[in-house]
Design an enzyme around this catalytic site. Structure first.
Site, mmCIF file in Angstrom:
data_model
loop_
_atom_site.group_PDB
_atom_site.id
_atom_site.type_symbol
_atom_site.label_atom_id
_atom_site.label_comp_id
_atom_site.label_asym_id
_atom_site.label_seq_id
_atom_site.Cartn_x
_atom_site.Cartn_y
_atom_site.Cartn_z
ATOM 1 N N ASP A 16 0.754 9.339 -7.740
ATOM 2 C CA ASP A 16 -0.051 8.857 -6.987
ATOM 3 C C ASP A 16 0.596 10.170 -5.553
ATOM 4 O OD1 ASP A 16 -0.603 7.815 -4.910
ATOM 5 O OD2 ASP A 16 0.534 5.756 -5.026
ATOM 6 N N LYS A 29 -0.012 15.295 4.205
ATOM 7 C CA LYS A 29 -1.481 14.504 2.802
ATOM 8 C C LYS A 29 -2.768 15.137 4.717
ATOM 9 C CE LYS A 29 -3.042 11.275 0.221
ATOM 10 N NZ LYS A 29 -2.962 9.830 -0.796
ATOM 11 N N GLU A 54 -7.880 7.334 -5.461
ATOM 12 C CA GLU A 54 -7.467 6.580 -5.876
ATOM 13 C C GLU A 54 -7.881 4.620 -5.743
ATOM 14 O OE1 GLU A 54 -5.420 7.143 -2.145
ATOM 15 O OE2 GLU A 54 -4.438 8.911 -2.528
ATOM 16 N N ASP A 80 -8.333 0.086 0.429
ATOM 17 C CA ASP A 80 -6.990 0.930 0.747
ATOM 18 C C ASP A 80 -6.674 1.687 1.473
ATOM 19 O OD1 ASP A 80 -5.186 2.832 -0.518
ATOM 20 O OD2 ASP A 80 -6.739 3.913 -1.610
#
Ligand code: AMP
Length: 579
Positions: A15, A77, A154, A177
């Site tokens: 992850d 990211k 994810e 999320d």
């Protein structure tokens, strides 16, 4: 340990989070997180360079960044797939090289814990990552010495972990999320070991860090004060701590310019209301695409550190009228799902009954021109062929024609995105087709059929057929280069072949229309009108190539037709099977 179990142990799950990263693996039917040498499962996604030139990753890098803000980088990211560059430690870094440093650290932790050199990984990315961002992730893995077995979304990973823990539950689940930098919602159905993604939507620049930034600004403006630029890192860290404490307390104290001030939960909600308001349209889009309302949901699964904030929980109660029943830790659930996917990749026996279906997250189409007022073509319009949130694998086609009788060449430019004009979408490939102009004796001059076939691995096959001659030209666009070998790509393209029929040409659908035509002859008045309407609806569903619409309208037509064939069925039940 069986041979398959041994294989599964070698494919790890990662992850790769905006704030923290985790590494996991699947062993003896159980997904595990592998802790780093500090005994921590969460490694901060931070890279820095120490005074002696050593590259630091994780907690050491994060601590260095607090005291020496220019010495490293976090939240890269968010810049994946862009040309962003950072300068620290006397050299230039890109989001890919920073991510590669984190992935290399994950690989190192896993190799250390598993006692073997690990070279294959399943990596999770936000569902809303577009392909340039996914490709950048694959590239980072390559630099880190990892072969990417699968990139998975994810929320899908989270649902996989949830479904694996509750195998007998039939659930319509919304995965909410919210991590440090991204926000995704995904709607899934879990039944009989099948995890089926229905729709997904997201915002790639909305997350817990925006909440911290908003709180910093709110406090600075309320107290009419700005931190010294050298103290910026420490100040943000103090605000971050206050934000986290407010998850479990009604009020906290924070030091501003040497004096202690109280901060209430309600202050935090006010300071961040504009960010919370941006969550709603994403949820609405996701539910609308799946064609369901909030009241149809069975459960909400919270994922990501920022989902711990009470403002998020209040938002969910207010907008979805329910609270999550899940007991899985929101920080770990994605990594656990990645481990299960790693088990699937390695064909581990323990997950042999699990099936995962997914949707394509972005609309795929081609550029087309429209005739202007003076008859001259205006190029640049997006013509969708596969809509976002279509279940994959899928195959859809659309007809196009030339703008001029003498036009002999068609340039098919392939785009993905949601904008009306192609300049606002992303170009992903191009194919040129010759011989489109009318030749003597040919039918349908100037017409081409463009067919898109898309699979779970992100392989898009574009097939252009010149209808006047039947000549075909194909292009395979590998949406995540480097993931698959040529043999795997060829195999994926082969697997798409059976899907490449227009639903109107499939035998059961043709038979259904024949039956409708037969009954039409027998009827008069309102009954005939009614049959006409349901047949029209079925035909337009076939033209839309939407599987769900076809199924629904076929059921309506069958219900209408059934009584007319009862006697034939009784006489010969085998020959008169329903189409
Ligand atoms: P992730 O990217 O999933 O690791 O999420 C990290 C984000 O979650 C960061 O923005 C954190 O500030 C936030 N976060 C983690 N724990 C908490 C907490 N207890 N309360 C509020 N935010 C949190």
């Amino acid at each position: 340990m069986t041979r398959k179990n041994r294989q599964a142990a070698r494919v790890i799950g990662i992850d790769l989070g905006t704030t923290n990263s985790l590494v996991s693996h699947f062993q003896a039917g159980v997904p595990h997180i592998l802790a780093n040498e500090l005994g921590e499962e969460l490694t901060p996604s931070v890279v820095a360079v120490a005074a002696d030139g050593q590259v630091l990753v994780g907690r050491a890098a994060r601590d260095r960044l607090i005291t020496e803000p220019g010495s490293g980088c976090a939240f890269f990211k968010r810049d994946m797939g862009t040309s962003a560059r950072y300068h620290f430690g006397g050299r230039e870094w890109s989001p890919v090289t920073c991510s590669a440093a984190i992935l290399a650290e994950m690989k190192r932790i896993a190799s250390l814990r598993l006692g073997t050199d690990v070279t294959q990984a399943v990596i999770t990315v936000p569902a809303y990552f577009h392909d340039a961002q996914r490709q950048a992730t694959v590239e980072a893995a390559k630099i880190a010495g990892l072969k990417v077995e699968r990139i998975i979304n994810e929320p899908t990973a989270a649902a996989l972990a949830h479904g694996y823990r509750n195998p007998d539950q039939e659930t319509r689940l919304l995965v909410f999320d919210i991590g440090g930098g991204t926000f995704d919602v995904t709607l899934l159905e879990i039944f009989d070991g099948v995890v089926e993604v229905k729709s997904t939507a997201g915002e790639s620049r909305l997350g817990g860090e925006d909440y911290t930034d908003a709180l910093c600004q709110w406090l600075e403006s309320k107290h009419d004060w700005k931190p010294d630029p050298r103290q910026q890192g420490l100040w943000r860290q103090r605000v971050e701590t206050a934000k986290r404490l407010l998850a479990s307390r009604e009020s906290v104290e924070i030091d501003i310019d040497g004096s202690t001030v109280a901060l209430q939960r309600t202050d935090f909600a006010d300071a961040t209301a504009a960010i919370t308001a941006r969550l709603r349209p994403v949820i609405t889009r996701c539910l609308r695409d799946a064609g369901i309302s909030a009241s149809d949901l069975d459960d909400v699964l919270l994922v990501g550190g920022a989902s711990r904030m009470p403002v998020i929980r209040d938002f969910i109660i207010e907008n979805l009228s329910r609270l999550s029943s899940s007991k899985v830790d929101p920080d770990r659930v994605v990594a656990l799902g990645a481990a299960i996917q790693a088990g699937l990749c390695a064909s581990d026996d323990a997950v042999s009954d699990l099936v995962l279906t997914d949707v394509c997250p972005h609309t795929l189409g081609v550029e087309m021109a429209k005739p202007g007022v003076d008859g001259r073509p205006i190029p640049g319009f997006f013509a969708p062929i596969i809509d976002r949130n279509t279940t994959v694998p899928t195959s859809r086609s659309r007809l196009f024609h030339t703008m001029h009788p003498d036009q002999n060449i068609i340039e098919v430019q392939v785009f993905q995105g949601e904008a009306r004009l192609t300049r606002d979408n992303q170009a992903i490939g191009q194919i040129t087709v010759h011989g489109v102009r009318q030749q003597p004796g040919q039918q349908r001059p100037g017409e081409v059929e463009i067919r898109f076939s898309y699979d779970m691995n992100g392989i898009l096959e574009v097939e252009v057929t010149v209808l006047s001659s039947g000549r075909k030209k194909t292009l395979v666009i590998e949406q995540r280069p480097g993931c698959l070998s040529q043999a795997e790509i060829d195999e994926a393209v082969l697997r798409l072949q059976p899907l490449k029929f227009h639903p109107r040409d499939l035998l059961p659908n043709r038979a259904r229309l024949e039956r409708a035509a037969r009954v039409y002859l027998e009827l008069v008045g309102p009954a005939r009108e009614h049959l006409n309407a349901v047949t029209d609806a079925f035909e337009s569903a076939l033209e839309s190539q939407d599987a769900l619409l076809i199924k629904q309208s076929a059921a309506v037509l069958d219900t209408f037709l059934r009584p007319f064939f009862e006697h034939e069925r009784e006489a010969d039940p085998i020959r008169h099977e329903e189409p």
